[in-house]
Design an enzyme around this catalytic site. Structure first.
Site, PDB file in Angstrom:
ATOM      1  N   THR A  13     -11.854  34.367   4.304  1.00  0.00           N
ATOM      2  CA  THR A  13     -11.920  33.399   5.412  1.00  0.00           C
ATOM      3  C   THR A  13     -11.309  32.060   5.027  1.00  0.00           C
ATOM      4  O   THR A  13     -10.705  31.384   5.871  1.00  0.00           O
ATOM      5  CB  THR A  13     -13.395  33.218   5.844  1.00  0.00           C
ATOM      6  N   SER A  55     -12.010  40.147   1.975  1.00  0.00           N
ATOM      7  CA  SER A  55     -12.630  40.674   0.755  1.00  0.00           C
ATOM      8  C   SER A  55     -13.222  42.085   0.895  1.00  0.00           C
ATOM      9  O   SER A  55     -13.406  42.758  -0.125  1.00  0.00           O
ATOM     10  CB  SER A  55     -13.621  39.683   0.154  1.00  0.00           C
ATOM     11  N   THR A  88     -15.894  35.905   1.026  1.00  0.00           N
ATOM     12  CA  THR A  88     -17.274  35.816   0.543  1.00  0.00           C
ATOM     13  C   THR A  88     -18.015  37.155   0.548  1.00  0.00           C
ATOM     14  O   THR A  88     -19.010  37.308  -0.148  1.00  0.00           O
ATOM     15  CB  THR A  88     -18.072  34.797   1.385  1.00  0.00           C
ATOM     16  N   ASP A  89     -17.523  38.125   1.341  1.00  0.00           N
ATOM     17  CA  ASP A  89     -18.280  39.390   1.461  1.00  0.00           C
ATOM     18  C   ASP A  89     -18.446  40.100   0.114  1.00  0.00           C
ATOM     19  O   ASP A  89     -19.506  40.666  -0.160  1.00  0.00           O
ATOM     20  CB  ASP A  89     -17.583  40.338   2.453  1.00  0.00           C
TER      21      ASP A  89
HETATM   22  N1  LIG Z   1     -16.455  34.291   4.753  1.00  0.00           N
HETATM   23  C1  LIG Z   1     -15.649  35.286   4.375  1.00  0.00           C
HETATM   24  O1  LIG Z   1     -14.786  35.087   3.554  1.00  0.00           O
HETATM   25  C2  LIG Z   1     -15.928  36.638   4.982  1.00  0.00           C
HETATM   26  C3  LIG Z   1     -14.718  37.522   5.150  1.00  0.00           C
HETATM   27  N2  LIG Z   1     -15.071  38.685   5.919  1.00  0.00           N
HETATM   28  C4  LIG Z   1     -14.194  37.999   3.790  1.00  0.00           C
HETATM   29  O2  LIG Z   1     -14.977  38.309   2.931  1.00  0.00           O
HETATM   30  O3  LIG Z   1     -13.017  38.095   3.619  1.00  0.00           O
END
Ligand SMILES: NC(=O)C[C@H](N)C(=O)O
Length: 322
Positions: A13, A55, A88-89
């Site tokens: 993200t 991710s 973050t995932d």
């Molecule tokens: N906040 C994020 O980065 C979530 C996103 N779906 C990822 O992990 O790429």
């Protein structure tokens, strides 16, 4: 003198934007690449765009590629710290992978964002600035792989994503954050107890992770044998117990020489052989199930995979998880 930081982007993200139809999508021109000016006030940068992936698309093979990229770049350049931007995932998994497969004194710091680059209150550049500050600080040396988000410092071993959307999503439930990042300070209030290093160059061995639930049947566990997995991690109940119906499958896995590692699906406390009833942790221990101390299911899975793929000699799985 200004420090030098290796900055590697992998996507997530933090590198995305919200499109007109409201979907958050990857950007072909990573918006972070335009932020170098703000960062160069803190440190000189070597900036590399390794991947531009959400991710959930990151695999252990990509994590190994990332590890190799860091090591190769450090052979050719003198730097003081490393920052990785990441979705973050699965950020906690990449952080823990790097924790186990690198042994550097310099900080490796992962960061990300919960809001994409053009959303109101976007947290990406703020987190990135803090991560670069931490990576160029002397206090962060010898602290293992770190996660810096929302003014907090976390160790790769304990950190986990706790909220689907909050900017304070990363927490270390067992032990709390290692420290804080303020406008003027990088303040550690505790240090990691131990650091581990495992030499891996390939990831051919497969490890499955099963979450245990009330009324679980054995069929899913049998699939680990049918699909030729090399190891299994169970996220057990409470202090480390399972429903009796899956005991024959666990026995069969062990008979096939497939190590079975058990953690708790509780995110606080340690799985241990306390209960002597059928399916209780004491019985599991007697059957040869190995208890992993204080790790989450996803991290125990990575650890077992890394251990089974170790270059030098086969691991003793029990000792490896003490
Ligand atoms: N906040 C994020 O980065 C979530 C996103 N779906 C990822 O992990 O790429």
């Amino acid at each position: 003198m200004k420090k030098k930081v290796l900055l590697i982007h992998t996507g997530g993200t933090i590198s995305m934007h919200m499109s007109e139809d409201g979907g958050v999508i990857p950007d072909t021109n990573n918006p972070l690449m335009q932020e170098s000016k703000k960062l160069e006030m803190i440190a000189d940068l070597i900036e590399i765009e390794a991947f531009n992936l959400p991710s959930p698309h990151i695999t252990p093979k990509k994590m190994l590629e990332l590890r190799n990229l860091i090591i190769d770049t450090l052979k050719k350049n003198t730097v003081d710290g490393v920052v990785i931007t990441h979705g973050t995932d699965t950020l906690e998994e990449t952080a823990y992978f790097l924790e186990l497969t690198t042994n550097l004194e310099m900080p490796i710091v992962l960061t990300g964002a919960m809001r994409s680059s053009n959303e109101l209150g976007a947290d990406g550049v703020y987190n990135l600035v803090e991560a670069v500050r931490v990576a160029s600080s002397d206090q962060a040396r010898n602290k293992g792989v770190l996660v810096v988000m929302n003014d907090e410092l976390h160790s790769a071993v304990n950190v986990t994503k706790t909220s689907t959307s909050s900017v304070s999503t990363f927490q270390s439930p067992q032990y709390g954050p290692l420290g804080l990042v303020t406008k003027t300070l990088i303040h550690f209030q505790q240090a990691p107890m131990k650091r581990e290093y495992v030499e891996v160059n390939s990831l051919d061995k497969k490890v499955a992770l099963f979450k245990i639930y009330a009324g679980m049947d054995a069929d899913l566990l049998h699939s680990a044998i049918d699909c030729q997995y090399d190891g299994v991690v169970l996220e057990g109940l409470g202090q480390g117990n399972v429903p009796p119906a899956i005991l024959p499958a666990i026995e069969k896995l062990i008979q096939h020489g497939i190590p079975v590692v058990l953690v708790s699906r509780c995110f606080n406390g340690i799985a241990q052989g306390v209960y002597g009833y059928e399916g209780g942790g004491k019985m599991l221990e007697d059957m040869g199930v190995i208890f992993a101390t204080g790790l989450s299911g996803q991290k125990a899975r990575l650890k077992l995979m890394i251990g089974l793929n170790q270059e030098v000699k086969p691991i003793n799985v029990k000792k490896f998880f003490i």
